[in-house]
Design an enzyme around this catalytic site. Structure first.
Site, mmCIF file in Angstrom:
data_model
loop_
_atom_site.group_PDB
_atom_site.id
_atom_site.type_symbol
_atom_site.label_atom_id
_atom_site.label_comp_id
_atom_site.label_asym_id
_atom_site.label_seq_id
_atom_site.Cartn_x
_atom_site.Cartn_y
_atom_site.Cartn_z
ATOM 1 N N SER A 151 -63.719 24.559 41.749
ATOM 2 C CA SER A 151 -62.993 25.963 41.376
ATOM 3 C C SER A 151 -61.319 25.804 41.225
ATOM 4 O O SER A 151 -60.804 26.197 40.600
ATOM 5 C CB SER A 151 -63.629 27.070 42.041
ATOM 6 O OG SER A 151 -63.191 27.060 43.558
ATOM 7 N N ASN A 240 -52.117 18.645 49.664
ATOM 8 C CA ASN A 240 -53.586 19.148 49.756
ATOM 9 C C ASN A 240 -53.485 20.613 50.188
ATOM 10 O O ASN A 240 -52.551 21.203 50.656
ATOM 11 C CB ASN A 240 -54.182 18.300 51.053
ATOM 12 C CG ASN A 240 -55.539 18.850 51.342
ATOM 13 O OD1 ASN A 240 -56.441 18.781 50.450
ATOM 14 N ND2 ASN A 240 -56.014 18.999 52.696
ATOM 15 N N HIS A 242 -55.742 23.516 52.307
ATOM 16 C CA HIS A 242 -56.758 23.547 53.471
ATOM 17 C C HIS A 242 -57.241 25.063 53.488
ATOM 18 O O HIS A 242 -56.352 25.895 53.629
ATOM 19 C CB HIS A 242 -56.391 22.972 54.733
ATOM 20 C CG HIS A 242 -57.244 23.021 55.697
ATOM 21 N ND1 HIS A 242 -58.535 22.018 55.895
ATOM 22 C CD2 HIS A 242 -57.447 23.702 56.900
ATOM 23 C CE1 HIS A 242 -59.002 22.347 56.851
ATOM 24 N NE2 HIS A 242 -58.511 23.308 57.556
ATOM 25 N N SER A 274 -53.473 26.946 53.837
ATOM 26 C CA SER A 274 -52.225 25.856 54.024
ATOM 27 C C SER A 274 -52.008 24.887 53.006
ATOM 28 O O SER A 274 -53.060 24.113 52.656
ATOM 29 C CB SER A 274 -52.536 25.398 55.351
ATOM 30 O OG SER A 274 -52.662 26.091 56.442
ATOM 31 N N ASP A 283 -55.468 16.549 57.051
ATOM 32 C CA ASP A 283 -54.827 17.915 57.412
ATOM 33 C C ASP A 283 -53.421 18.141 58.156
ATOM 34 O O ASP A 283 -53.688 18.759 59.003
ATOM 35 C CB ASP A 283 -56.103 18.867 57.873
ATOM 36 C CG ASP A 283 -57.301 19.005 57.133
ATOM 37 O OD1 ASP A 283 -56.964 18.821 55.730
ATOM 38 O OD2 ASP A 283 -58.220 19.245 57.492
HETATM 39 C C1 GRF Z 1 -61.145 24.576 48.945
HETATM 40 O O1 GRF Z 1 -61.520 25.457 49.903
HETATM 41 C C2 GRF Z 1 -60.156 23.803 49.460
HETATM 42 O O2 GRF Z 1 -59.287 24.593 50.337
HETATM 43 C C3 GRF Z 1 -60.761 22.719 50.353
HETATM 44 O O3 GRF Z 1 -62.033 22.573 49.868
HETATM 45 C C4 GRF Z 1 -62.369 23.606 48.973
HETATM 46 C C5 GRF Z 1 -62.620 23.164 47.509
HETATM 47 O O4 GRF Z 1 -63.414 24.129 46.840
HETATM 48 N N1 GRF Z 1 -59.865 21.674 50.377
HETATM 49 P P1 GRF Z 1 -63.650 23.862 45.248
HETATM 50 O O5 GRF Z 1 -64.319 22.620 45.171
HETATM 51 O O6 GRF Z 1 -62.238 23.908 44.535
HETATM 52 O O7 GRF Z 1 -64.106 25.136 44.843
#
Ligand code: GRF
Length: 326
Positions: A151, A240, A242, A274, A283
């Site tokens: 997403s 990244n 998180h 973050s 992370d």
């Molecule tokens: C997100 O919550 C991101 O923070 C984490 O992985 C998830 C990915 O979600 N690193 P999506 O696949 O983008 O919906």
């Protein structure tokens, strides 16, 4: 066939339909006007008539399709298309076209070689390379690495769709069948399904990324650690996101609902996102941005996850734009 055209021209399904309609109407209009014009000469239907007819419709056709493309909103596509065809016909830019085609073939080889378990029918575009004509030379090319639904990847793609500065040129994924691969296919963005052994060995996929001119890497739910070779080749160019306030609730195994469960179990009153540089630890790199949201009474991991994901969608694309332009 339609899938191939869609991918080749980098257009969505509805746009392809409008393009085909434009071709059809433009073609008919050309024929009709051509016959009317030749009718004015009073010529018999002989060899000369047909020779002239071919010449007339060859000259009229570009004008007709350009004209028809305007009400269908496809003018930018047809201008580019006709310039390209024109270039080929006069041979003026033939060398350039050939160069681009060569580039395309080399790229396909580079990506295609690295695919461990290709094509289960869902990942048809995994060896596509962007049409160089669709990108301006100043487009900064970004690769999005993701392992899941994607997403965030979708939001980032949408955000940069009309950007004149940057483009999402590649989706990198480690999981066959992941949702993000379908997004890549729908958006006609090339994707690369990577192999674990190769990813962590030697230079991994650095050469492939460099050969595609990827300048920045954005992780959006990518679950493998980033190997040192990639970090060294992309210094401060990998970030990244998180779904918690690092340094809390990060590290190996802290992803998805595990993160939100940990936040709730810790009794935190706030959580958030973050965005940070990537280093050799999960992370861990320097934080670029944190945005908080409250943890509410009665929150479940799912409720909290939704609130945090909304923050990701809102802030990640904008932050990426600032970051690449700094
Ligand atoms: C997100 O919550 C991101 O923070 C984490 O992985 C998830 C990915 O979600 N690193 P999506 O696949 O983008 O919906």
């Amino acid at each position: 066939m339609f899938d191939k055209l869609q991918a080749k021209w980098k257009v969505k399904g509805w746009q392809l339909a409008l393009i085909l309609v434009t071709f059809a109407i433009g073609g008919s209009l050309t024929g009709w006007v051509g016959r009317k014009l030749l009718g004015l000469t009073g010529m018999e239907h002989g060899v000369l008539y047909y020779v002239l007819y071919v010449i007339v419709i060859t000259l009229l056709w570009p004008m007709a399709v350009i004209l028809v493309s305007i009400p269908f909103g496809q003018y930018p596509f047809f201008i580019k298309y006709i310039k390209r065809i024109g270039g080929r016909m006069v041979g003026k830019s033939h060398a350039r076209v050939v160069e681009e085609e060569k580039e395309l073939a080399v790229g396909q080889l580079a990506v295609g070689n690295q695919q461990p378990s290709m094509d289960d029918g869902q990942n048809k575009n995994q060896s596509q390379i962007p049409d160089p004509q669709s990108l301006t030379p100043n487009h900064t090319k970004i690769a999005v690495f993701a392992s899941g639904g994607g997403s965030n990847a979708q939001k980032i793609i949408d955000y940069f769709k009309n950007s004149s500065r940057a483009t999402i040129a590649l989706i990198v994924c480690n999981k066959p069948g992941a949702g993000v691969l379908s997004i890549a296919q729908q958006e006609a963005i090339p994707s690369l399904l990577i192999d674990k052994e190769k990813f962590f060995r030697g230079n991994g996929y650095v050469d492939e990324l460099k050969s595609l001119d990827i300048e920045f890497i954005v992780l959006a739910g990518f679950l493998w650690k980033i190997p040192i070779a990639l970090i060294k080749n992309y210094p401060n160019k990998i970030i990244n996101i998180h779904p918690a306030l690092l340094p809390k609730h990060g590290g190996k195994g802290m992803y998805g609902h595990f993160v939100h469960e940990a936040v709730l179990a810790a009794g935190d009153t706030e959580s958030g996102i973050s965005i940070h540089y990537v280093d050799e630890q999960y992370d861990h790199g320097r934080t670029i941005l944190q945005v908080t949201c409250p943890v509410l009474a009665g929150d479940t991991p799912d409720l909290l996850a939704k609130r945090v994901l909304a923050l990701e969608h809102e802030h990640y694309p904008k932050l990426i734009e600032k970051w690449i332009g700094r």
